[in-house]
Write a protein that holds these residues in place. Structure first.
Motif, short mmCIF file in Angstrom:
data_model
loop_
_atom_site.label_atom_id
_atom_site.label_comp_id
_atom_site.label_asym_id
_atom_site.label_seq_id
_atom_site.Cartn_x
_atom_site.Cartn_y
_atom_site.Cartn_z
N VAL A 103 -5.01 9.87 -4.20
CA VAL A 103 -3.90 9.95 -3.26
C VAL A 103 -3.60 8.57 -2.65
N ILE A 104 -4.63 7.88 -2.19
CA ILE A 104 -4.42 6.57 -1.57
C ILE A 104 -3.86 5.58 -2.59
N THR A 105 -4.42 5.57 -3.78
CA THR A 105 -3.92 4.66 -4.81
C THR A 105 -2.47 4.95 -5.15
N SER A 106 -2.13 6.21 -5.25
CA SER A 106 -0.75 6.58 -5.54
C SER A 106 0.19 6.16 -4.42
N MET A 107 -0.26 6.30 -3.17
CA MET A 107 0.57 5.89 -2.04
C MET A 107 0.87 4.39 -2.09
N VAL A 108 -0.14 3.61 -2.41
CA VAL A 108 0.06 2.16 -2.50
C VAL A 108 0.95 1.83 -3.69
N ALA A 109 0.69 2.46 -4.83
CA ALA A 109 1.43 2.16 -6.05
C ALA A 109 2.90 2.55 -5.97
N THR A 110 3.20 3.57 -5.19
CA THR A 110 4.58 4.06 -5.13
C THR A 110 5.31 3.64 -3.85
N ALA A 111 4.71 2.74 -3.08
CA ALA A 111 5.34 2.32 -1.83
C ALA A 111 6.70 1.70 -2.11
N MET A 112 7.66 2.09 -1.31
CA MET A 112 9.02 1.57 -1.47
C MET A 112 9.05 0.06 -1.22
N PHE A 113 8.30 -0.39 -0.23
CA PHE A 113 8.29 -1.80 0.13
C PHE A 113 7.03 -2.41 -0.45
N LYS A 114 7.10 -2.93 -1.67
CA LYS A 114 5.88 -3.34 -2.35
C LYS A 114 5.39 -4.73 -1.97
N ALA A 115 6.27 -5.70 -1.90
CA ALA A 115 5.74 -7.05 -1.71
C ALA A 115 6.73 -7.91 -0.94
N PRO A 116 6.23 -8.80 -0.16
CA PRO A 116 4.82 -8.91 0.22
C PRO A 116 4.47 -7.88 1.29
N ILE A 117 3.33 -7.22 1.08
CA ILE A 117 2.89 -6.16 1.98
C ILE A 117 1.37 -6.22 2.15
N ILE A 118 0.92 -5.86 3.32
CA ILE A 118 -0.51 -5.69 3.57
C ILE A 118 -0.74 -4.19 3.77
N VAL A 119 -1.73 -3.68 3.08
CA VAL A 119 -2.09 -2.27 3.20
C VAL A 119 -3.42 -2.22 3.95
N VAL A 120 -3.43 -1.52 5.08
CA VAL A 120 -4.64 -1.38 5.89
C VAL A 120 -5.14 0.05 5.72
N ILE A 121 -6.34 0.18 5.20
CA ILE A 121 -6.92 1.49 4.94
C ILE A 121 -8.05 1.74 5.93
N ASP A 122 -7.97 2.86 6.63
CA ASP A 122 -9.03 3.25 7.55
C ASP A 122 -10.09 3.97 6.72
N GLY A 123 -10.90 3.20 6.04
CA GLY A 123 -11.93 3.73 5.16
C GLY A 123 -12.52 2.60 4.35
N ASN A 124 -13.46 2.91 3.48
CA ASN A 124 -14.15 1.84 2.78
C ASN A 124 -13.96 1.84 1.27
N TRP A 125 -12.87 2.43 0.79
CA TRP A 125 -12.57 2.38 -0.64
C TRP A 125 -11.27 1.64 -0.83
N LYS A 126 -11.24 0.82 -1.85
CA LYS A 126 -10.09 -0.05 -2.08
C LYS A 126 -9.40 0.33 -3.39
N PRO A 127 -8.11 0.65 -3.35
CA PRO A 127 -7.42 0.96 -4.61
C PRO A 127 -7.20 -0.31 -5.41
N GLN A 128 -7.13 -0.14 -6.70
CA GLN A 128 -6.83 -1.26 -7.57
C GLN A 128 -5.31 -1.31 -7.69
N VAL A 129 -4.72 -2.34 -7.16
CA VAL A 129 -3.26 -2.45 -7.12
C VAL A 129 -2.84 -3.60 -8.01
N ALA A 130 -1.91 -3.33 -8.89
CA ALA A 130 -1.50 -4.33 -9.87
C ALA A 130 -0.19 -5.00 -9.49
N TYR A 131 0.12 -5.06 -8.22
CA TYR A 131 1.37 -5.67 -7.80
C TYR A 131 1.11 -7.00 -7.12
#
Length: 160
Positions: A122-150
């Motif tokens: 779910v988190i990876t999909s949210m980052v991958a499909t974000a309307m505003f992709k770049a430049p963007i900082i994604v802050v996750i309240d947790g300790n897992w990091k999605p692999q983002v190819a953008y």
């Protein structure tokens, strides 16, 4: 899984634990905050979940994106706000947001896929499909990091 605004494409895989592990209010956390404040990002997306801890029950994950620099005097730590105050802030926060994405996951999906896989997908999909992709900082309240190819997408984790 039911999404409100979530694309159905299969998200990319998650990487291993976030390297920016921050265990307390420490120098590392200050560095993460400084990375946010001094970055060239135009947007900041915050992602958090509710329902991760219980053994049974639904999981809800929310992502909200604001223009960098947007602030609200009453927004600090939602756990320190009364339910009434949180409700009164909801409209202000939603109107000011560039994008809001909320996903609900049923207990059956969690049982079938396991909580870790569901949350990471779910988190990876949210980052991958974000309307505003770049430049963007994604802050996750947790300790897992999605692999983002953008290019232009930086992920900062603030483990619980």
């Amino acid at each position: 899984m039911t999404g409100r605004g979530l694309a159905t494409a299969r998200p990319p895989p998650f990487s291993h634990r976030c390297k920016e592990s921050i265990l307390t209010l420490s120098r590392e956390q200050e560095e993460g905050i400084n990375r946010i404040m001094y970055s060239d990002a135009h947007y900041i997306m915050g992602i958090d979940e509710v329902g991760y801890g219980p053994l049974a029950g639904p999981l809800t994950v929310a992502a909200i994106t604001y223009s960098k620099g947007w602030t609200h005097a009453d927004v600090r730590d939602s756990k320190k706000l009364s339910a009434k105050k949180r409700e009164s802030l909801e409209l202000d926060l939603t109107i000011a947001a560039m994008e809001v994405n909320i996903v609900d996951v049923s207990p059956a999906d969690i049982d079938r896929l396991n909580i870790f896989t569901v949350l990471h997908d779910v988190i990876t999909s949210m980052v991958a499909t974000a309307m505003f992709k770049a430049p963007i900082i994604v802050v996750i309240d947790g300790n897992w990091k999605p692999q983002v190819a953008y290019p232009g997408v930086e992920v900062i984790c603030f483990p619980k």
